[in-house]
Enzyme design. Structure first.
Site, mmCIF file in Angstrom:
data_model
loop_
_atom_site.group_PDB
_atom_site.id
_atom_site.type_symbol
_atom_site.label_atom_id
_atom_site.label_comp_id
_atom_site.label_asym_id
_atom_site.label_seq_id
_atom_site.Cartn_x
_atom_site.Cartn_y
_atom_site.Cartn_z
ATOM 1 N N HIS A 72 0.831 -1.219 0.000
ATOM 2 C CA HIS A 72 0.000 0.000 0.000
ATOM 3 C C HIS A 72 0.863 1.267 0.000
ATOM 4 O O HIS A 72 2.021 1.208 -0.378
ATOM 5 C CB HIS A 72 -1.014 -0.052 1.154
ATOM 6 C CG HIS A 72 -1.745 -1.362 1.213
ATOM 7 N ND1 HIS A 72 -2.799 -1.667 0.395
ATOM 8 C CD2 HIS A 72 -1.513 -2.483 1.959
ATOM 9 C CE1 HIS A 72 -3.212 -2.905 0.647
ATOM 10 N NE2 HIS A 72 -2.450 -3.424 1.588
ATOM 11 N N GLU A 128 -2.541 0.559 7.861
ATOM 12 C CA GLU A 128 -1.658 -0.536 7.458
ATOM 13 C C GLU A 128 -0.431 -0.043 6.708
ATOM 14 O O GLU A 128 0.678 -0.532 6.930
ATOM 15 C CB GLU A 128 -2.429 -1.542 6.594
ATOM 16 C CG GLU A 128 -1.586 -2.752 6.223
ATOM 17 C CD GLU A 128 -2.144 -3.541 5.066
ATOM 18 O OE1 GLU A 128 -3.317 -3.366 4.715
ATOM 19 O OE2 GLU A 128 -1.371 -4.338 4.500
ATOM 20 N N HIS A 154 2.637 -6.829 4.842
ATOM 21 C CA HIS A 154 1.261 -6.350 5.008
ATOM 22 C C HIS A 154 0.793 -6.545 6.441
ATOM 23 O O HIS A 154 1.453 -7.218 7.242
ATOM 24 C CB HIS A 154 0.317 -7.124 4.069
ATOM 25 C CG HIS A 154 0.474 -6.741 2.632
ATOM 26 N ND1 HIS A 154 -0.415 -5.936 1.957
ATOM 27 C CD2 HIS A 154 1.458 -7.024 1.742
ATOM 28 C CE1 HIS A 154 0.000 -5.745 0.716
ATOM 29 N NE2 HIS A 154 1.141 -6.405 0.555
ATOM 30 N N GLU A 205 1.543 -11.400 6.452
ATOM 31 C CA GLU A 205 0.459 -10.698 7.160
ATOM 32 C C GLU A 205 0.867 -10.703 8.631
ATOM 33 O O GLU A 205 0.723 -11.697 9.334
ATOM 34 C CB GLU A 205 -0.883 -11.410 6.947
ATOM 35 C CG GLU A 205 -1.409 -11.345 5.516
ATOM 36 C CD GLU A 205 -2.017 -9.981 5.153
ATOM 37 O OE1 GLU A 205 -1.957 -9.044 5.967
ATOM 38 O OE2 GLU A 205 -2.551 -9.876 4.020
HETATM 39 ZN ZN LIG Z 1 -2.262 -5.150 2.747
#
Ligand SMILES: [Zn+2]
Length: 175
Positions: A5, A19, A72, A138
């Site tokens: 992102h 995030e 992420h 993650e």
């Molecule tokens: Zn993400």
């Protein structure tokens, strides 16, 4: 190293966390750890900027990167969902991607003290189209209060970066 992102794309939002910012903080710490360990690192971004998924993959290819790590944080409508997981895709370099994932995942869990959600497969764009061994991390759920408090901690992010770097080093030792 691909911090997910950026800029107008905040990624997941929860408990006061964006995030995109967590991803960048962890990625910069990881870059430092890997550099200390003797690796040559390339970042898809080093500040709050946005690249398309295609551009992220292209940057890895143009660098002739040996591995690709996308960082992420997770989100879920259920705030109870929590934990840490590592994804790889089977399209390219599957055997090495899963080995890299298996080295990194347990060290992230140890570093953060989060629930171990394991190593999983998914066709996320950046790991599907990167031809080198590639994983998508993650780190935790910004929508879970406990995970979010961990992800807010600088000490936890330092431990996380060290854990990921150790996993990467071990991958190159045993692959
Ligand atoms: Zn993400």
């Amino acid at each position: 190293i691909d911090p997910g992102h950026g800029a107008q794309d905040a990624g997941a939002i929860g408990n006061g966390l964006l995030e995109k910012n967590i991803n960048l903080e962890v990625a910069l710490k990881l870059q430092s750890r890997l550099h200390q360990a003797g690796a040559l690192t390339v970042m898809s971004r080093t500040s709050d900027t946005f690249d398309s998924l295609q551009t992220r993959v292209s940057k890895g290819a143009q660098a002739s990167a040996d591995i690709f790590i996308s960082i992420h944080a997770n989100a879920n409508d259920n705030s109870g969902a929590n934990g840490t997981e590592t994804y790889y895709d089977t399209t390219y370099a599957a055997a090495h991607s899963v080995k890299l994932a298996q080295q990194v995942q347990p060290r992230m869990v140890s570093a953060l003290g989060t629930k171990d959600r394991g190593v999983k497969t998914a066709g996320f764009y950046v790991i599907k189209y990167s031809r080198m061994p590639s994983i998508l991390l993650e780190t935790g759920f910004v929508t879970n209060p406990i995970d979010a408090s961990i992800l807010k901690s600088t000490a936890a992010k330092d431990r996380l970066a060290s854990g990921i770097a150790t996993g990467v080093s071990n991958y190159f030792d045993v692959k």
